[in-house]
Motif scaffolding. Structure first.
Motif, PDB file in Angstrom:
ATOM      1  N   LYS A   1      -6.713 -15.595  -6.593  1.00 55.33           N
ATOM      2  CA  LYS A   1      -8.123 -15.189  -6.490  1.00 55.33           C
ATOM      3  C   LYS A   1      -8.187 -13.845  -5.765  1.00 55.33           C
ATOM      4  O   LYS A   1      -7.226 -13.417  -5.094  1.00 55.33           O
ATOM      5  CB  LYS A   1      -8.926 -16.263  -5.758  1.00 55.33           C
ATOM      6  CG  LYS A   1      -8.471 -16.523  -4.319  1.00 55.33           C
ATOM      7  CD  LYS A   1      -9.415 -17.502  -3.612  1.00 55.33           C
ATOM      8  CE  LYS A   1      -9.172 -17.454  -2.122  1.00 55.33           C
ATOM      9  NZ  LYS A   1      -7.807 -17.832  -1.745  1.00 55.33           N
TER      10      LYS A   1
ATOM     11  N   GLY B   1       0.604 -13.399 -13.733  1.00 55.19           N
ATOM     12  CA  GLY B   1       0.580 -14.306 -12.589  1.00 55.19           C
ATOM     13  C   GLY B   1       1.934 -14.906 -12.269  1.00 55.19           C
ATOM     14  O   GLY B   1       2.318 -15.058 -11.109  1.00 55.19           O
ATOM     15  N   GLU B   2       2.717 -15.236 -13.302  1.00 55.61           N
ATOM     16  CA  GLU B   2       3.990 -15.923 -13.052  1.00 55.61           C
ATOM     17  C   GLU B   2       5.034 -15.012 -12.393  1.00 55.61           C
ATOM     18  O   GLU B   2       6.066 -15.492 -11.939  1.00 55.61           O
ATOM     19  CB  GLU B   2       4.546 -16.563 -14.331  1.00 55.61           C
ATOM     20  CG  GLU B   2       4.803 -15.614 -15.465  1.00 55.61           C
ATOM     21  CD  GLU B   2       3.628 -15.565 -16.456  1.00 55.61           C
ATOM     22  OE1 GLU B   2       2.461 -15.654 -15.979  1.00 55.61           O
ATOM     23  OE2 GLU B   2       3.870 -15.443 -17.662  1.00 55.61           O
TER      24      GLU B   2
ATOM     25  N   ASP C   1      -6.186 -12.352 -19.931  1.00 51.87           N
ATOM     26  CA  ASP C   1      -6.029 -13.720 -19.443  1.00 51.87           C
ATOM     27  C   ASP C   1      -4.593 -13.936 -18.950  1.00 51.87           C
ATOM     28  O   ASP C   1      -3.628 -13.551 -19.615  1.00 51.87           O
ATOM     29  CB  ASP C   1      -6.329 -14.739 -20.554  1.00 51.87           C
ATOM     30  CG  ASP C   1      -7.839 -14.924 -20.717  1.00 51.87           C
ATOM     31  OD1 ASP C   1      -8.597 -14.389 -19.869  1.00 51.87           O
ATOM     32  OD2 ASP C   1      -8.250 -15.580 -21.684  1.00 51.87           O
ATOM     33  N   GLY C   2      -4.462 -14.564 -17.806  1.00 49.85           N
ATOM     34  CA  GLY C   2      -3.139 -14.825 -17.232  1.00 49.85           C
ATOM     35  C   GLY C   2      -2.646 -13.667 -16.378  1.00 49.85           C
ATOM     36  O   GLY C   2      -1.587 -13.763 -15.758  1.00 49.85           O
TER      37      GLY C   2
ATOM     38  N   SER D   1      -8.784 -11.257 -10.737  1.00 47.56           N
ATOM     39  CA  SER D   1      -7.822 -12.240 -11.228  1.00 47.56           C
ATOM     40  C   SER D   1      -8.296 -12.878 -12.524  1.00 47.56           C
ATOM     41  O   SER D   1      -9.447 -13.319 -12.638  1.00 47.56           O
ATOM     42  CB  SER D   1      -7.597 -13.338 -10.193  1.00 47.56           C
ATOM     43  OG  SER D   1      -6.719 -14.311 -10.736  1.00 47.56           O
ATOM     44  N   LYS D   2      -7.398 -12.923 -13.516  1.00 46.92           N
ATOM     45  CA  LYS D   2      -7.618 -13.701 -14.728  1.00 46.92           C
ATOM     46  C   LYS D   2      -6.540 -14.784 -14.793  1.00 46.92           C
ATOM     47  O   LYS D   2      -6.125 -15.185 -15.876  1.00 46.92           O
ATOM     48  CB  LYS D   2      -7.532 -12.787 -15.968  1.00 46.92           C
ATOM     49  CG  LYS D   2      -8.678 -11.784 -16.091  1.00 46.92           C
ATOM     50  CD  LYS D   2      -9.928 -12.465 -16.648  1.00 46.92           C
ATOM     51  CE  LYS D   2     -10.988 -11.497 -17.123  1.00 46.92           C
ATOM     52  NZ  LYS D   2     -10.646 -10.852 -18.407  1.00 46.92           N
ATOM     53  N   HIS D   3      -6.037 -15.185 -13.635  1.00 44.83           N
ATOM     54  CA  HIS D   3      -5.001 -16.228 -13.572  1.00 44.83           C
ATOM     55  C   HIS D   3      -5.490 -17.292 -12.605  1.00 44.83           C
ATOM     56  O   HIS D   3      -5.925 -16.971 -11.494  1.00 44.83           O
ATOM     57  CB  HIS D   3      -3.676 -15.629 -13.090  1.00 44.83           C
ATOM     58  CG  HIS D   3      -2.522 -16.581 -13.221  1.00 44.83           C
ATOM     59  ND1 HIS D   3      -2.357 -17.672 -12.395  1.00 44.83           N
ATOM     60  CD2 HIS D   3      -1.477 -16.618 -14.088  1.00 44.83           C
ATOM     61  CE1 HIS D   3      -1.263 -18.325 -12.748  1.00 44.83           C
ATOM     62  NE2 HIS D   3      -0.707 -17.706 -13.778  1.00 44.83           N
ATOM     63  N   PRO D   4      -5.410 -18.576 -13.010  1.00 47.15           N
ATOM     64  CA  PRO D   4      -6.002 -19.645 -12.192  1.00 47.15           C
ATOM     65  C   PRO D   4      -5.394 -19.769 -10.791  1.00 47.15           C
ATOM     66  O   PRO D   4      -6.060 -20.261  -9.881  1.00 47.15           O
ATOM     67  CB  PRO D   4      -5.742 -20.915 -13.023  1.00 47.15           C
ATOM     68  CG  PRO D   4      -4.645 -20.562 -13.988  1.00 47.15           C
ATOM     69  CD  PRO D   4      -4.798 -19.101 -14.255  1.00 47.15           C
ATOM     70  N   ASP D   5      -4.135 -19.361 -10.599  1.00 44.75           N
ATOM     71  CA  ASP D   5      -3.492 -19.542  -9.299  1.00 44.75           C
ATOM     72  C   ASP D   5      -3.849 -18.460  -8.286  1.00 44.75           C
ATOM     73  O   ASP D   5      -3.464 -18.558  -7.114  1.00 44.75           O
ATOM     74  CB  ASP D   5      -1.967 -19.557  -9.451  1.00 44.75           C
ATOM     75  CG  ASP D   5      -1.491 -20.760 -10.237  1.00 44.75           C
ATOM     76  OD1 ASP D   5      -2.337 -21.643 -10.513  1.00 44.75           O
ATOM     77  OD2 ASP D   5      -0.297 -20.811 -10.586  1.00 44.75           O
TER      78      ASP D   5
END
Lengths: 342, 342
Positions: free
Chosen positions: B89, B108-109, B36-37, B83-87
């Motif tokens: 795809k 992701g960050e 996740d993330g 992707s496991k990060h909301p921002d």
């Protein structure tokens, strides 16, 4: 009026390496009368400074070399003996750039009147003059010491170094001085109030400097060069600033002394990897700051936060020997020649 | 989902002097799934840059060295595969610092999404990325070129040098490039529009550089070191600025190559007498300026004032050889490895 005899010290020949007294020549001539707009000056004090070594050489530099047979240049404090300029009258004490001689004719516009009530007039050649201003402008404009940072300066009992360390402390930084011998070190620590002092004569100099700078060095005010630099350089922190004001240790160097190893590549490597700033300067670049400096420095002297020491030798004929000693660190404080009793 | 095989290039041993292919090792492993993330990235382009030579050594520097057995570090442009990060795809193209490999898991960050409509995504590793920004920040913040001044840069057909010269011209300065060989020189002069170019392979290089800089040099953007520095240094004007961004000519140097004469004292002398500024930097110091840079540079690319050239080699396994060539100036333009067809 009876003839006035002006004693002058001329550059007789260009030194190779260390200057000797044979590079100078003393002569005497009769003084002419000042023309309109001029004054006749009787020199009281002559300032002796390391930059003069540069003027004795014909290597390209920021200022023209002194010509062979010309009077050695230098800052002076003088008394007006005869004035043909409306702004000056007999007895005024002025700052002038009259060189190594006992009398001089000067244009009024090149003189600055001194106020003896602020401080002894000799300080116009030192702590309140070119050397103090060099320290102030180089440290604050280029070194930019921040509270808590470590500022290192060599020749810390000298005209420039002593002011650098004291202003560093006034700005909240930690001042570490480097000086030669126990007397100078004691003066730097006890009289000038530096946080630490290291004796460059010590066989463990580099280790002792590192010990005196446990958080590294943020500002190194460079006025000596040579082996002091080698000890300072590895201690410089990331983003350290190095205002380069003088390199007295190498002024007498000859090309034959430049055997390897070549230290240049490693120097550039650290400049890159530590984001260092090395910045040469001559105080004239910052001359617009002089009034502000003068006001502040006079205040700091008054309230005891800025102390100074003068090393005064007597008589113009003592100047060559004193100057040669200056390049070897033999002076203790700002070196001045008392040309005439005040 | 079938197993994905990640090809990686590891640091196998630390080079002494010039790296060889034996300092690298290629391995393959199965890629794990992102948590996740995180996202799973498929690398499209790998950037090869001189600073990587520093990471291969364990000499103290601004960044930690790469460990033996670890993946070689490097900037990359990649496509999001999972992707496991909301921002992010699947299919997004991002800038990441994933190193010499074909797949990578990233948080992701640590990613920046790229807009292919501004410029080809590979430019995020070059003219619109780290190298372009290095040129911009170093030249403008530290070099401060003024209209009419002369700016000199070496490796002028390269990723940083090409941008330095073109921005110098945009700011009204005169750009003089140094490059190796007739093809690169022609490109610098004709395609990039530098005012003059000098071939450092020429036996009369120093004289030709002096001729190309009749008013001396006000800004020297240092990215090579070595013999180019020796030709540049005597031409520096009073108050010249030297941002030091790289020293590629000495990255492969061994201590045995540092025989005298010692160039350091003469360097310091000129720093002093010419009031020079030598300032090392890493672009991360100026990261706050990146958005402003990006906006301006994208505009300059659009209006044709900022041109760039990419040197693209095919396939990750070609990276070691290409990198070794980079240190010898064999590339022609920003060196990239195309890891995966886009």
């Amino acid at each position: 009026m009876t003839d006035i005899h002006n004693q002058k010290i001329l550059l007789a020949s260009r030194p190779v390496g260390k200057p000797t007294t044979s590079n100078f020549k003393i002569t005497t001539e009769t003084v002419a009368a000042p023309n309109d707009g001029e004054v006749l000056l009787e020199i009281l004090y002559l300032s002796l400074d390391p930059y003069m070594r540069g003027r004795m050489s014909d290597a390209k530099s920021y200022a023209k070399p002194t010509e062979i047979g010309s009077v050695m240049e230098g800052g002076t404090v003088a008394r007006v003996k005869t004035s043909k300029h409306p702004d000056f009258k007999e007895g005024d004490v002025v700052l002038s750039y009259s060189g190594w001689q006992s009398y001089a004719i000067a244009k009024g516009e090149n003189l600055r009147k001194l106020d003896p009530s602020v401080a002894p007039v000799s300080t116009a050649l030192g702590v309140l003059g070119m050397t103090g201003f060099t320290a102030y402008a180089g440290l604050l404009t280029l070194g930019k010491p921040q509270p808590g940072e470590t500022v290192v300066v060599a020749a810390a009992s000298g005209a420039v170094g002593s002011v650098v360390g004291q202003i560093a402390r006034i700005k909240g930084a930690r001042a570490v001085g480097i000086a030669g011998g126990p007397d100078k070190c004691a003066f730097v620590k006890n009289e000038l109030g530096f946080d630490a002092v290291v004796d460059h004569h010590s066989p463990n100099f580099a280790a002792e400097l590192a010990e005196a700078c446990p958080d590294g060095i943020d500002v190194y005010f460079e006025n000596v060069g040579g082996k002091v630099w080698d000890a300072v350089f590895p201690l410089l922190n990331t983003y350290a600033r190095v205002p380069v004001c003088g390199l007295i240790a190498q002024y007498n160097q000859t090309p034959g002394e430049l055997a390897g190893p070549d230290r240049f590549p490693a120097t550039m490597r650290d400049i890159l990897t530590k984001s260092l700033t090395i910045r040469g300067f001559i105080q004239t670049e910052f001359v617009a700051q002089f009034p502000e400096f003068y006001k502040q420095a006079a205040g700091w002297i008054k309230d005891g936060r800025l102390r100074y020491r003068e090393h005064i030798v007597d008589g113009l004929e003592a100047a060559p020997e004193a100057f040669i000693g200056l390049l070897e660190g033999k002076n203790f404080g700002k070196l001045l020649v008392k040309v005439k009793d005040t």
